[in-house]
Design a protein around this motif. Structure first.
Motif, PDB file in Angstrom:
ATOM      1  N   ASP A  67      -7.488  12.886  -9.665  1.00  9.27           N
ATOM      2  CA  ASP A  67      -6.989  13.616  -8.164  1.00  9.27           C
ATOM      3  C   ASP A  67      -7.596  14.520  -8.351  1.00  9.27           C
ATOM      4  O   ASP A  67      -7.621  16.185  -8.114  1.00  9.27           O
ATOM      5  CB  ASP A  67      -5.529  13.620  -7.964  1.00  9.27           C
ATOM      6  CG  ASP A  67      -5.201  13.652  -6.100  1.00  9.27           C
ATOM      7  OD1 ASP A  67      -6.409  13.840  -5.433  1.00  9.27           O
ATOM      8  OD2 ASP A  67      -4.015  13.765  -5.540  1.00  9.27           O
ATOM      9  N   ASP A  73       0.558   3.384   6.199  1.00  7.07           N
ATOM     10  CA  ASP A  73       0.494   3.142   4.725  1.00  7.07           C
ATOM     11  C   ASP A  73       1.311   4.011   3.958  1.00  7.07           C
ATOM     12  O   ASP A  73       2.122   5.141   3.949  1.00  7.07           O
ATOM     13  CB  ASP A  73      -0.524   4.494   4.923  1.00  7.07           C
ATOM     14  CG  ASP A  73      -1.115   4.162   3.003  1.00  7.07           C
ATOM     15  OD1 ASP A  73      -1.565   3.420   2.796  1.00  7.07           O
ATOM     16  OD2 ASP A  73      -1.818   5.709   2.776  1.00  7.07           O
ATOM     17  N   LYS A  74       1.610   3.751   2.880  1.00  5.42           N
ATOM     18  CA  LYS A  74       2.214   4.128   1.843  1.00  5.42           C
ATOM     19  C   LYS A  74       2.071   5.050   0.728  1.00  5.42           C
ATOM     20  O   LYS A  74       0.761   4.358   0.468  1.00  5.42           O
ATOM     21  CB  LYS A  74       3.895   2.940   1.386  1.00  5.42           C
ATOM     22  CG  LYS A  74       4.281   2.732   2.893  1.00  5.42           C
ATOM     23  CD  LYS A  74       5.215   3.364   3.206  1.00  5.42           C
ATOM     24  CE  LYS A  74       5.764   2.832   4.823  1.00  5.42           C
ATOM     25  NZ  LYS A  74       6.891   4.247   4.858  1.00  5.42           N
ATOM     26  N   PRO A  75       2.255   5.303  -0.371  1.00  2.25           N
ATOM     27  CA  PRO A  75       1.553   6.335  -1.133  1.00  2.25           C
ATOM     28  C   PRO A  75       1.654   5.173  -2.460  1.00  2.25           C
ATOM     29  O   PRO A  75       2.752   4.456  -1.958  1.00  2.25           O
ATOM     30  CB  PRO A  75       2.584   6.734  -1.768  1.00  2.25           C
ATOM     31  CG  PRO A  75       3.332   7.609  -1.080  1.00  2.25           C
ATOM     32  CD  PRO A  75       3.409   6.756   0.166  1.00  2.25           C
ATOM     33  N   ASP A  76       0.106   4.690  -2.779  1.00  2.00           N
ATOM     34  CA  ASP A  76       0.279   3.647  -4.348  1.00  2.00           C
ATOM     35  C   ASP A  76       0.544   4.389  -5.376  1.00  2.00           C
ATOM     36  O   ASP A  76       1.301   5.733  -5.379  1.00  2.00           O
ATOM     37  CB  ASP A  76      -0.981   3.038  -4.796  1.00  2.00           C
ATOM     38  CG  ASP A  76      -1.795   4.668  -4.227  1.00  2.00           C
ATOM     39  OD1 ASP A  76      -1.567   6.140  -5.224  1.00  2.00           O
ATOM     40  OD2 ASP A  76      -3.279   4.174  -3.821  1.00  2.00           O
ATOM     41  N   LYS A  77       0.195   3.431  -6.357  1.00  4.28           N
ATOM     42  CA  LYS A  77       1.065   3.735  -7.712  1.00  4.28           C
ATOM     43  C   LYS A  77       0.974   5.196  -8.152  1.00  4.28           C
ATOM     44  O   LYS A  77       1.158   5.734  -9.190  1.00  4.28           O
ATOM     45  CB  LYS A  77       0.607   2.811  -8.802  1.00  4.28           C
ATOM     46  CG  LYS A  77       1.802   1.534  -8.733  1.00  4.28           C
ATOM     47  CD  LYS A  77       1.342   0.285  -9.927  1.00  4.28           C
ATOM     48  CE  LYS A  77       2.209  -0.807  -9.923  1.00  4.28           C
ATOM     49  NZ  LYS A  77       2.493  -1.235 -10.539  1.00  4.28           N
ATOM     50  N   GLY A  79       0.136   7.482  -6.409  1.00  7.20           N
ATOM     51  CA  GLY A  79       0.646   8.900  -5.318  1.00  7.20           C
ATOM     52  C   GLY A  79      -0.212   8.947  -4.449  1.00  7.20           C
ATOM     53  O   GLY A  79      -0.374  10.345  -3.647  1.00  7.20           O
ATOM     54  N   THR A  80      -1.684   7.938  -3.412  1.00  7.29           N
ATOM     55  CA  THR A  80      -2.499   8.401  -3.061  1.00  7.29           C
ATOM     56  C   THR A  80      -1.869   8.222  -1.730  1.00  7.29           C
ATOM     57  O   THR A  80      -0.748   6.445  -1.783  1.00  7.29           O
ATOM     58  CB  THR A  80      -3.375   7.561  -3.341  1.00  7.29           C
ATOM     59  OG1 THR A  80      -4.093   8.389  -3.696  1.00  7.29           O
ATOM     60  CG2 THR A  80      -4.284   8.290  -2.360  1.00  7.29           C
ATOM     61  N   GLY A  81      -1.278   8.501  -0.587  1.00  7.08           N
ATOM     62  CA  GLY A  81      -1.101   7.777   0.330  1.00  7.08           C
ATOM     63  C   GLY A  81      -1.232   9.072   1.953  1.00  7.08           C
ATOM     64  O   GLY A  81      -1.673   9.924   2.210  1.00  7.08           O
TER      65      GLY A  81
END
Length: 224
Positions: A123, A208-212, A214-216
């Motif tokens: 990241d 928008d929700k955090p993806d696997k 952790g990006t959100g």
């Protein structure tokens, strides 16, 4: 082809013996006569014996046509081999080719990869920092070789609102037997593209929700 070439050579030799060998015996006194080939009989004017040459020419043409027919037949056989469904012949070997089409795709399943990590990059704070190693299970029904590509049809909607999305072509990242060497999986390295507050969005502010990974971006309009 060798037989045809030999036939042509023999015909040419025969023609030469008829046209260019001078008869034995004393030569007759020089008298005005029709134009002749050099070394030919004085009784054979240039235009008098062309019927024999026409026969030779026709035979040569016939032999050449026979050789051409053999080559054409070989090309036709090669073309027939290429038309085999789901297979293409490359350098004499059959390889999988267009096994499935966009109108009749194979439905695969994303599965965990026990050999390589799912996320390959770290990241950096940028919305598009993530490159993933995505693995699909195809049950052995989609064989491939190294260097080929595979088309993926995402569920959508895409930027134009179409569902499913248009087909996207990706280079295959795994070997022909797959990362787990079972010949039942195929892996792709895909850069995740997230568009934030851009022209297109399929997630409004707060959706928008955090993806696997952790990006959100819950406070922005997002297109994934």
């Amino acid at each position: 082809r060798t037989v045809a070439a030999a036939a042509v050579t023999g015909l040419c030799a025969y023609g030469a013996s008829q046209a260019f060998v001078a008869p034995s015996g004393a030569f007759a006194p020089l008298e005005p006569q029709a134009q002749c080939l050099r070394g030919a009989s004085t009784a054979a004017p240039l235009g008098g014996n062309f019927a024999g040459w026409v026969g030779v020419t026709a035979a040569v043409a016939s032999a050449a046509a026979g050789a051409a027919a053999v080559r054409a037949a070989a090309v036709a056989r090669g073309a027939t081999a290429v038309k085999k469904k789901g297979v293409r012949v490359v350098e004499g070997k059959e390889i999988p080719w267009n096994l499935f089409m966009p109108k009749a795709p194979y439905q695969g399943k994303v599965v965990p990869n026990n050999v390589h990590p799912h996320t390959l990059t770290q990241d950096t704070g940028d919305a598009n920092w993530e490159t993933t190693h995505v693995t699909f299970d195809h049950g052995g029904n989609v064989p491939y070789i190294e260097g080929q590509s595979i088309g993926v049809i995402a569920p959508g909607p895409d930027k134009k609102g179409e569902t499913p999305a248009k087909i996207r072509l990706y280079s295959i990242a795994s070997s022909a037997v797959g990362d787990e060497q079972s010949s039942k999986t195929v892996a792709l390295c895909v850069k995740r593209v997230v568009e934030v507050d851009g022209e297109y969005a399929n997630r409004e502010v707060g959706e928008d929700k955090p993806d696997k990974a952790g990006t959100g971006f819950p406070d922005k309009k997002v297109y994934r």
